[in-house]
Design an enzyme around this catalytic site. Structure first.
Site, PDB file in Angstrom:
ATOM      1  N   HIS A 101       0.864  -1.171   0.000  1.00  0.00           N
ATOM      2  CA  HIS A 101       0.000   0.000   0.000  1.00  0.00           C
ATOM      3  C   HIS A 101       0.899   1.218   0.000  1.00  0.00           C
ATOM      4  O   HIS A 101       1.745   1.367   0.866  1.00  0.00           O
ATOM      5  CB  HIS A 101      -0.901   0.017   1.246  1.00  0.00           C
ATOM      6  CG  HIS A 101      -1.811   1.197   1.267  1.00  0.00           C
ATOM      7  ND1 HIS A 101      -3.134   1.136   0.892  1.00  0.00           N
ATOM      8  CD2 HIS A 101      -1.585   2.485   1.595  1.00  0.00           C
ATOM      9  CE1 HIS A 101      -3.669   2.334   0.993  1.00  0.00           C
ATOM     10  NE2 HIS A 101      -2.759   3.171   1.419  1.00  0.00           N
ATOM     11  N   CYS A 102       0.754   2.049  -0.977  1.00  0.00           N
ATOM     12  CA  CYS A 102       1.644   3.197  -1.106  1.00  0.00           C
ATOM     13  C   CYS A 102       0.925   4.483  -0.733  1.00  0.00           C
ATOM     14  O   CYS A 102       0.041   4.925  -1.473  1.00  0.00           O
ATOM     15  CB  CYS A 102       2.150   3.291  -2.535  1.00  0.00           C
ATOM     16  SG  CYS A 102       3.378   4.575  -2.752  1.00  0.00           S
ATOM     17  N   PRO A 103       1.264   5.111   0.379  1.00  0.00           N
ATOM     18  CA  PRO A 103       0.592   6.362   0.732  1.00  0.00           C
ATOM     19  C   PRO A 103       0.933   7.487  -0.229  1.00  0.00           C
ATOM     20  O   PRO A 103       0.150   8.412  -0.402  1.00  0.00           O
ATOM     21  CB  PRO A 103       1.111   6.675   2.138  1.00  0.00           C
ATOM     22  CG  PRO A 103       2.220   5.740   2.408  1.00  0.00           C
ATOM     23  CD  PRO A 103       2.233   4.684   1.378  1.00  0.00           C
TER      24      PRO A 103
ATOM     25  N   GLY B 109      -1.457   7.168  -2.753  1.00  0.00           N
ATOM     26  CA  GLY B 109      -2.793   7.130  -2.166  1.00  0.00           C
ATOM     27  C   GLY B 109      -3.615   5.926  -2.574  1.00  0.00           C
ATOM     28  O   GLY B 109      -4.836   6.016  -2.724  1.00  0.00           O
ATOM     29  N   ASN B 110      -2.971   4.801  -2.792  1.00  0.00           N
ATOM     30  CA  ASN B 110      -3.707   3.622  -3.228  1.00  0.00           C
ATOM     31  C   ASN B 110      -2.859   2.388  -2.974  1.00  0.00           C
ATOM     32  O   ASN B 110      -1.657   2.486  -2.723  1.00  0.00           O
ATOM     33  CB  ASN B 110      -4.008   3.746  -4.732  1.00  0.00           C
ATOM     34  CG  ASN B 110      -5.228   2.949  -5.160  1.00  0.00           C
ATOM     35  OD1 ASN B 110      -5.828   2.225  -4.364  1.00  0.00           O
ATOM     36  ND2 ASN B 110      -5.594   3.052  -6.425  1.00  0.00           N
TER      37      ASN B 110
END
Lengths: 144, 486
Positions: free
Chosen positions: B167-169, B172-173
């Site tokens: 999950h990559c902040p 944002g997804n």
């Protein structure tokens, strides 16, 4: 047992149960379903017929996900056009999914419906299962 | 025979009742994670840096050197932006949750297989042999499915995602099967863009310095200083990340698998990656140019009256958000059952804590033998190990040095599917049917976790601790409240 509404409104409600054919991950993450014949379907349909249906579905999914010159070309073309090309045309996968939907509809009409069964397109279940609804007819002399 | 799905309900689209913790825009066309603050930061950084470059450096460079420079810069910039937006807004490969009928069918099969009854089922796994490797598929209590191989449940988004990478902040997804290639192209092109801007800003300053001295050059073009600083710090992390993902793509692994060393030869002589196509070229082609599967969640479809209800998550394991969002799907009877389960579990928790040394009663799972061998596979630096364990509630997106790990499945080598992270295991066995590890931590961390402006991802050394007990108590209170309302 799940209660579902009758398909024809004028009839009395028919009871139904559902059988689920799960995904076969033996060959990796490709979309493939087990061809093992569920025992609940035994009185209704031929083992061979059922296996043929599932095998055809598996082949169609394999065709959709096939890695080869054609899919690479499509991928590269899409990348070059910044994926805007898919505004005008369908991906190969989507085309095959439509083919699968037609096949399932065809199978339902010709083979499964006359036996009181209904195949649900796996895409409606997130490609997790092939759901087969078994209808128990209550009213007599009801057509399907 | 017609399908029963002909009657149309008043214009409600499926995304409006999506059970996961996602945000939807443009009437379901765009989909992001709940926490998007860091994504806007990414966007601002890119836009501001490029804006400054085009405004202050490019005119000089175009005149002094060649006008090709701004053109290339422009093309790179558009590509970066395009791939970023594509990564951020597309469905990463979310698996829709099981319908109640499916879940009931699975539960029945599992009960038959295990011969167990009671409100606390043992952890459910299914073994499958893929190209000669035995792989364990785990059951997701939230989505009520056996996760396909390489899928994992993201605790931030509360979805199972196919071929889950992390999950990559920053985007944002989640990064999964459907948007991994865009993510890779984003970081690759961003590396080129960063290096491009960095080198040409330096060139600009040097050329100016030749004319009017270094300090005057800096005064004439103050924006360049900012650009250099931003690019300097970004280059290390982004180029490092691109290199890492190039390696992952060529060996056909996910970040998750690499961090856990799932296919590492250190685990055993016969351990190999069953998903690899055998050579680097095929792996790369498959990852980047292979067929793009369509979204399975049909966001913009209309909800039909005959559509089967989704099965609600069980055993109080679900995240707070998921439980809430499921409420609309739960009938009174379900709520009653759920609530009773929560209350019973909470009542039993003191028993659990006492019987930590005796896992038999609760786990009833033969695969979880003794304590885990101390597997300290994660050497992601100090900050990671100091994080609290097993938070059932998702953390707010922190771009700082914390990473997420999804311990969804491990190849069977006598190890339990509970993951260590260097913490000693006391009571994991007794607890893991409450909080199976795949529920709590989700995405994997990233190697350059220690880099300052790193493209790092939030991580949890996901495990059991009082926090998980708190969630149980919270759930039991919720259960009691629901019971009183049913």
């Amino acid at each position: 047992m799940a209660e579902t509404h009758s398909l024809q409104d004028l009839q009395q409600p028919t009871a139904s149960s559902k059988v689920f054919v799960q995904r076969d991950y033996g060959s990796g993450t490709i979309s493939k379903f087990h061809t093992k014949f569920p025992s609940e379907l035994e009185p209704r349909i031929d083992k061979q017929q059922f296996e043929e249906t599932i095998q055809t579905l598996n082949n169609l999914y394999a065709e959709a996900e096939k890695l080869g010159g054609k899919s690479y070309l499509e991928g590269c073309l899409a990348c070059i056009t910044a994926y805007t090309i898919f505004l005008c045309m369908e991906t190969h996968y989507e085309k095959v999914l439509k083919k699968i939907a037609r096949y399932i509809k065809d199978q339902n009409e010709k083979i499964y419906a006359p036996r009181g069964l209904l195949l649900t397109d796996p895409i409606e279940r997130g490609l997790r299962v092939v759901e087969i609804t078994i209808f128990e007819e209550r009213s007599i002399g009801s057509g399907r | 025979m017609e399908t029963p799905y002909k009657k149309r309900t008043p214009k409600r689209r499926k995304w409006e009742s999506f059970p996961g913790r996602n945000k939807f825009y443009c009437n379901g066309r765009l989909m992001m994670a709940k926490q998007t603050g860091v994504f806007y930061l990414t966007l601002v950084l890119i836009l501001v840096t490029c804006g400054l470059f085009f405004t202050f450096d490019c005119p000089f460079l175009a005149l002094e050197l060649t006008p090709v420079i701004p053109v290339i810069g422009g093309v790179l910039f558009m590509f970066v932006l395009g791939t970023l937006l594509r990564t951020s807004f597309s469905d990463p490969g979310v698996l829709p949750r099981a319908t109640s009928d499916e879940a009931a069918d699975l539960e029945r099969q599992i009960d038959v297989a295990n011969g167990s009854t009671g409100y606390r089922p043992p952890p459910r796994t299914k073994e499958v042999v893929i190209n000669g490797q035995t792989v364990k598929l785990k059951y997701c209590f939230t989505c009520k499915i056996f996760r396909p191989p390489r899928a994992s449940h993201c605790s931030l988004c509360d979805n199972c995602v196919e071929r889950f990478d992390h999950h990559c902040p920053w985007v944002g997804n989640c990064v999964g099967r459907r948007n991994y290639r865009f993510f890779y192209m984003f970081i690759l092109s961003l590396s080129f863009l960063t290096i491009f801007i960095f080198s040409f800003v330096i060139t600009h300053i040097i050329l100016r310095s030749h004319r009017s001295g270094f300090l005057k050059a800096l005064k004439d073009s103050p924006a360049s200083v900012l650009e250099v600083v931003v690019c300097f710090f970004s280059v290390w992390s982004i180029v490092g990340l691109s290199g890492f993902h190039t390696y992952l793509i060529s060996s056909n692994q996910t970040t998750n698998e690499d961090i856990k060393g799932s296919w590492s030869s250190k685990r055993g002589k016969d351990n190999y990656n069953p998903y690899s196509h055998g050579n680097i070229f095929t792996n790369c082609c498959a990852a980047l140019c292979g067929p793009l599967p369509p979204s399975l969640i049909d966001r913009r479809g209309f909800i039909q009256s005959g559509t089967p209800q989704l099965a609600p998550p069980t055993n109080g394991i679900s995240m707070y958000g998921a439980t809430q969002s499921q409420q609309s799907h739960m009938c009174d009877q379900d709520q009653c059952i759920q609530s009773t389960k929560f209350v019973l579990q909470a009542a039993a928790t003191p028993l659990l804590q006492q019987q930590s040394s005796d896992p038999v009663i609760l786990t009833a799972s033969t695969e979880n033998g003794g304590p885990l061998p101390g597997r300290t596979s994660l050497n992601l630096g100090g900050p990671c190990t100091s994080l609290p364990l097993g938070q059932p509630t998702p953390p707010t997106s922190t771009p700082s040095l914390s990473c997420h790990e999804a311990s969804d499945m491990l190849p069977i080598h006598g190890h339990s599917h509970v993951h260590n992270h260097g913490h000693t295991l006391q009571e994991p066995m007794a607890h893991h049917h409450f909080l199976t590890p795949e529920e709590v931590p989700s995405p994997p961390g990233m190697l350059p976790c220690g880099s300052p402006m790193g493209h790092s991802h939030t991580m949890q050394a996901g495990f059991y601790n009082p926090a998980s007990q708190d969630s149980l108590h919270e759930d039991s209170v919720r259960g009691l409240v629901k019971l009183s309302s049913v």
